[in-house]
Scaffold this active site. Structure first.
Site, mmCIF file in Angstrom:
data_model
loop_
_atom_site.group_PDB
_atom_site.id
_atom_site.type_symbol
_atom_site.label_atom_id
_atom_site.label_comp_id
_atom_site.label_asym_id
_atom_site.label_seq_id
_atom_site.Cartn_x
_atom_site.Cartn_y
_atom_site.Cartn_z
ATOM 1 N N LYS A 231 1.402 -1.225 0.092
ATOM 2 C CA LYS A 231 -0.017 -0.075 -0.128
ATOM 3 C C LYS A 231 0.820 1.019 -0.040
ATOM 4 C CE LYS A 231 -3.353 -2.999 -0.361
ATOM 5 N NZ LYS A 231 -4.138 -3.493 0.639
ATOM 6 N N CYS A 274 -12.974 -7.647 2.855
ATOM 7 C CA CYS A 274 -14.524 -7.669 2.285
ATOM 8 C C CYS A 274 -14.719 -8.842 1.054
ATOM 9 C CB CYS A 274 -14.911 -6.605 1.814
ATOM 10 S SG CYS A 274 -14.654 -5.422 3.125
ATOM 11 N N GLY A 275 -14.013 -9.619 0.803
ATOM 12 C CA GLY A 275 -13.946 -10.786 0.020
ATOM 13 C C GLY A 275 -13.618 -10.808 -1.145
ATOM 14 N N SER A 278 -11.006 -14.135 -1.686
ATOM 15 C CA SER A 278 -11.987 -15.043 -2.235
ATOM 16 C C SER A 278 -12.610 -14.639 -3.687
ATOM 17 C CB SER A 278 -12.905 -15.739 -1.621
ATOM 18 O OG SER A 278 -13.922 -14.092 -0.716
ATOM 19 N N ASP A 291 -4.815 -7.755 -5.099
ATOM 20 C CA ASP A 291 -5.374 -7.362 -4.303
ATOM 21 C C ASP A 291 -4.838 -5.933 -5.083
ATOM 22 O OD1 ASP A 291 -5.243 -5.280 -1.659
ATOM 23 O OD2 ASP A 291 -3.026 -5.381 -1.662
ATOM 24 N N ASN A 386 -6.902 -10.693 11.980
ATOM 25 C CA ASN A 386 -6.270 -9.633 10.922
ATOM 26 C C ASN A 386 -5.254 -10.809 10.401
ATOM 27 O OD1 ASN A 386 -6.179 -8.550 8.408
ATOM 28 N ND2 ASN A 386 -4.528 -7.283 9.685
ATOM 29 N N ALA A 387 -4.944 -11.822 10.772
ATOM 30 C CA ALA A 387 -3.378 -13.024 10.787
ATOM 31 C C ALA A 387 -4.170 -13.328 9.096
ATOM 32 C CB ALA A 387 -4.493 -14.008 11.775
ATOM 33 N N ARG A 388 -2.729 -13.569 9.223
ATOM 34 C CA ARG A 388 -2.747 -13.184 7.321
ATOM 35 C C ARG A 388 -2.037 -14.637 7.344
ATOM 36 N NH1 ARG A 388 -4.471 -9.150 3.375
ATOM 37 N NH2 ARG A 388 -5.748 -7.700 5.498
HETATM 38 C C1 SPV Z 1 -5.444 -3.897 3.113
HETATM 39 O O1 SPV Z 1 -5.443 -3.863 4.101
HETATM 40 O O2 SPV Z 1 -5.903 -3.863 2.162
HETATM 41 C C2 SPV Z 1 -4.422 -5.643 2.477
HETATM 42 C C3 SPV Z 1 -3.404 -5.961 3.774
HETATM 43 O O3 SPV Z 1 -4.413 -6.229 1.280
HETATM 44 S S1 SPV Z 1 -2.221 -5.021 3.496
HETATM 45 O O4 SPV Z 1 -2.482 -3.062 2.700
HETATM 46 O O5 SPV Z 1 -0.983 -5.321 2.940
HETATM 47 O O6 SPV Z 1 -2.449 -3.954 5.344
HETATM 48 MN MN MN Z 2 -5.694 -4.774 0.023
#
Ligand code: SPV
Ligand code: MN
Length: 626
Positions: A231, A274-275, A278, A291, A386-388
Site C-alpha cells: 500500500k 470484504c471478500g 475469495s 489486491d 487480521n491474521a494472514r
Molecule cells: C489490505 O489491508 O488492504 C491488504 C493488506 O491488502 S495490507 O494493505 O498489506 O495491509
Molecule cells: Mn488490500
C-alpha cells in the site's frame, strides 16, 4: 558517484555487497543507500540480487533472527507482530507535503520538513547491531509498459522474505535503468525489538515523501505498514498514474469462464477484508491478482496487470468448503509465511478453518489459553481477526496463464463492492461508464474491518475502495476515472456487488459462495447474452437467469422468494445513502467534478419518482427487462 557517497558505501559494505550495488550504475540509488546507512547505522549491509542464493540467505536469516519460526509442514513459518501492530495504521500514515499543497480533508498529510525531521529522528541509529537488506523488485510484469521499479531497504528479514513471495525480482531490471530517477524507494526499520517484536509502536510512523518518491516506515512490522510495495507504493503509483494518464487501483484481477471456454477478465475493488481474495480465488476460475492492479488503455481497450505476484491474504474463514484452493495451499508443503495465527505443536490454527481450535498455544500475545484477556479486559481471540498468510501465486493450480504477460489482460468488467448490510442489492450493473464511476465507485461505502487499526463495523465512505491510498485531490482522482474510458468505443462494464446484505432479521441474505453466481452473471452481461431489469440504480438480474446459474454454478435451488428478498430495491436506504454521499462530495471535497453532482441528482430523481409510484421497498418483479 560523489566522494562522500562513495566513502560511506566503501566503509560500510563488504567488497561483495559493494560490487553488487555498483553493478547498478544509478547515482540516485547510491545516494539513497548511503543516506540510509548514515542515518540508520546498520552493523552491515546485504545487497540482494535476484540470485537464488541471495533469496535463500534472506529466508534462512528470517528464521535465524527468530522473526519467523519454522512450523512442522516443510516450508511453513510463522511470524508474530506486536499486539498494537496488527493492521494498517492509518492515523500515523501520512503524506509529507511542501507548504501550500493541500490534498483535502480525507487525506492524512503533514508538513514535509517537520515530518521528515520526525521520522528521520526515529530512524536515527535504528538498525544498530542489525543488518540492512537492500532489495530490488519490479511492480507489474517485467519488460512491460506497466513495469515500475522499486528498491526496499529494511532491517527485517521477515519483510524482505515476504517481498520475495509477493513481488517479481527486479535487480536485473535495475541494471537496465541507467541513471533514471523513475523508481520507488522504501526505507523501513522495525526499530527497537523486544522478543523479536517492535517495542516502540507508540512511535510508529509511516511517512510518504511525495517529492523524492521515498517512503519511510519505522517502529512497526505489520506487512501493510512495512512491505513497501503493497500500500505504500500504491500511493506513489497513484501519482505517477495521474501524471501519465492511467489508473493504479486497489483491485483484484480474475479470469471468469463463460460459455464455450471463453474467459473474461474482471477487476474488482473491495475494501480490505470484504471478500476480495475469495473473489479472485473462486474455484474453477483463474487468478491474476488479489489486491493491486494497474490499468492502461492500449489500442482502444482497457488492459490490466497484477502489480504483485503473491498473496498476503486474511486467513480467517479460509476452509475447504469456501476457499478450497487456498486451503489446500495452506495445508501442503511449500513456502508459506503465516502471521498472527495460533500455533500449537508446530501447526497454525485460525478461526473459521473448519477444524476445532485448540484451547491453548502461542499467538501474538505470547502463550495463550482460552479465557486469556487483553489489556482492556476483553477475551483475546486465539488468532487475530487480521491474521494472514503470504505465499507466491506460482504453483497455485488456478493461476492464470497471463500473470506475467507484458501486455496484461483485456478488462471486460469492473466490480465495486463493500460491506453493506442494508442498501445495495447483491449485484447490479451501471447504465454506463460515467454512471458506474459515480454512483458505484465514487459512492462506495463499507463497514470498517480489523485490517486497519480502530473500530470495526462502522459505515465509512470508501470511494473505489482506494480512499486510504489516494494521494491526489479526491475530485481529481474521480475525474481521472471518468476520463479514462470516455474515448473508448466499448469501455468495460461497471458492476457493484454486495456480499453482505442482511434481511430484517439481521441475517445475511446470501451464502459465501453465492458471489460465484454474481460474477458468472456479469460475465454473460459483458457479452450481451442476458437481459437485465432496469431499476433506478442500475440493471439487475432476471429471476430465470439466476435460477439457471445457481443450478449450474453451485448446484443449488434458487427460489422466487430468495430473489425477491435479495433484489428488493430499498428506496429509503438508497436515498439516505445518496444524502450522505452527496454531502461529502458537495461539502468536503474541494474539486468535485460538476458531472458527479449532476449524476447523483439524476439518481435521486429516479428514486423519488419510482417511490411515488411503487413505494419504499420495491420487489424486483416490478421492474421490466430493459
Ligand atoms: C489490505 O489491508 O488492504 C491488504 C493488506 O491488502 S495490507 O494493505 O498489506 O495491509
Ligand atoms: Mn488490500
Amino acid at each position: 558517484m560523489d566522494d562522500r557517497t562513495g566513502k560511506i558505501l566503501r566503509d560500510n559494505l563488504s567488497d561483495d555487497n559493494y560490487a553488487k550495488l555498483m553493478r547498478l550504475a544509478n547515482p540516485k540509488l547510491h545516494r539513497l543507500v548511503a543516506d540510509a546507512v548514515e542515518l540508520c547505522r546498520p552493523a552491515s549491509v546485504f545487497v540482494a540480487s535476484d540470485a537464488p542464493e541471495d533469496i535463500r540467505y534472506i529466508r534462512s536469516k528470517a528464521v535465524e533472527a527468530a522473526e519467523e519460526k519454522p512450523l512442522v509442514t516443510p516450508g511453513h513459518t510463522c511470524h508474530f507482530d506486536g499486539p498494537n501492530d496488527q493492521g494498517r495504521d492509518k492515523e500515523v500514515t501520512k503524506y509529507l507535503l511542501k507548504p501550500g499543497l493541500d490534498l483535502g480533508k480525507h487525506i492524512n498529510a503533514t508538513d514535509r520538513e517537520k515530518g521528515l525531521a520526525e521520522v528521520r529522528g526515529y530512524l536515527k541509529d535504528s538498525m544498530a547491531g542489525r543488518q540492512m537488506i537492500v532489495r530490488f523488485f519490479c511492480l507489474g510484469p517485467t519488460r512491460s509498459v506497466f513495469a515500475i521499479s522499486g528498491v526496499q531497504m529494511t532491517d527485517s528479514f521477515y519483510v524482505a522474505h515476504s517481498e520475495d513471495l509477493l513481488y517479481r525480482p527486479g535487480y536485473e531490471q535495475f541494471k537496465a535503468l541507467g541513471d533514471s530517477q523513475e523508481y520507488l524507494c522504501v526505507l523501513h526499520s522495525a526499530g527497537r525489538l523486544v522478543d523479536g517484536v517492535s517495542a516502540d509502536v507508540d512511535n510508529k510512523r509511516i511517512y510518504i515523501d511525495l517529492d523524492d518518491e521515498v517512503v519511510y516506515s519505522v517502529n512497526t512490522q505489520y506487512a501493510g505498514n512495512t512491505v513497501g510495495f503493497k500500500k505504500l507504493s500504491l500511493r506513489l503509483a497513484i501519482r505517477k498514474a495521474d501524471r501519465e494518464g492511467w489508473l493504479s487501483e486497489h483491485m483484484l484481477l480474475v479470469g471468469i469462464r463463460g460459455p464455450r471456454g471463453r474467459v473474461t477478465y474482471f477487476t474488482g475493488a473491495f475494501p480490505s477484508g470484504c471478500g476480495k481474495t475469495s473473489t479472485a480465488m473462486l474455484p474453477g476460475e483463474t487468478i491474476v491478482g488479489d489486491d493491486l492492479a494497474y490499468l492502461r488503455k492500449i489500442d482502444g481497450e482497457v488492459r490490466a496487470v497484477n502489480v504483485e505476484s503473491g498473496i498476503f491474504g486474511i486467513i480467517r474463514d479460509v476452509n475447504p468448503k469456501d476457499d478450497p484452493v487456498i486451503y489446500a495451499a495452506l495445508t501442503s508443503p511449500g513456502e508459506v509465511v503465516f502471521s498472527n495465527v495460533l500455533v500449537k505443536d508446530g501447526k497454525p490454527h485460525w478461526e473459521g478453518s473448519g477444524r476445532n481450535l485448540p484451547d491453548e498455544g502461542v499467538n501474538y500475545s505470547g502463550p495463550w489459553r482460552r479465557g486469556k484477556k487483553d489489556s482492556a479486559g476483553k477475551d483475546l481471540p486465539p488468532a487475530h481477526w487480521n491474521a494472514r498468510y503470504t505465499l507466491r501465486l506460482a504453483g497455485l493450480p488456478n493461476l492464470d496463464p497471463h500473470l506475467h504477460d507484458p501486455d496484461g489482460v483485456a478488462v471486460g468488467g469492473v466490480i465495486y463492492g463493500g460491506r453493506d448490510s442494508d442498501t445495495w442489492v447483491p449485484v447490479q450493473q451501471s447504465f454506463d461508464w460515467t454512471h458506474g464511476v459515480i454512483t458505484l465507485g465514487a459512492s462506495l461505502e463499507s463497514e470498517t474491518t480489523l485490517a486497519t487499526l480502530g473500530q470495526a463495523g462502522v459505515r465509512a465512505f470508501q470511494p473505489m475502495s482506494n480512499l486510504d491510498f489516494v494521494s491526489i485531490p479526491l475530485g481529481r482522482y474521480v475525474k481521472n476515472h471518468l476520463d479514462f474510458a470516455a474515448d473508448l468505443k466499448k469501455p468495460p462494464l461497471i458492476f457493484a456487488a454486495n456480499y453482505y446484505l442482511k434481511g430484517k432479521d439481521g441475517k445475511y441474505l446470501n451464502g459465501m459462495t453465492d458471489k460465484h453466481v454474481w460474477v458468472k452473471w456479469m460475465e454473460q452481461r459483458v457479452h450481451d447474452e442476458l437481459a437485465a431489469a432496469k431499476t433506478p440504480t442500475g440493471g439487475i438480474p432476471l429471476y430465470h437467469d439466476l435460477k439457471r446459474l445457481f443450478r449450474e454454478v453451485l448446484d443449488k435451488d434458487y427460489t422466487p422468494d430468495q430473489y425477491s428478498s435479495q433484489f428488493t430495491l430499498r428506496v429509503v436506504e438508497n436515498l439516505s445513502k445518496l444524502d450522505r454521499i452527496e454531502k461529502i462530495w458537495r461539502t468536503e471535497v474541494a474539486d468535485t467534478p460538476e458531472v458527479l453532482l449532476t449524476v447523483l441528482a439524476e439518481q435521486r430523481r429516479r428514486l423519488e419518482d419510482t417511490r411515488r409510484k411503487l413505494g419504499d421497498y420495491i420487489p424486483p418483479s416490478e421492474f421490466a427487462p430493459a
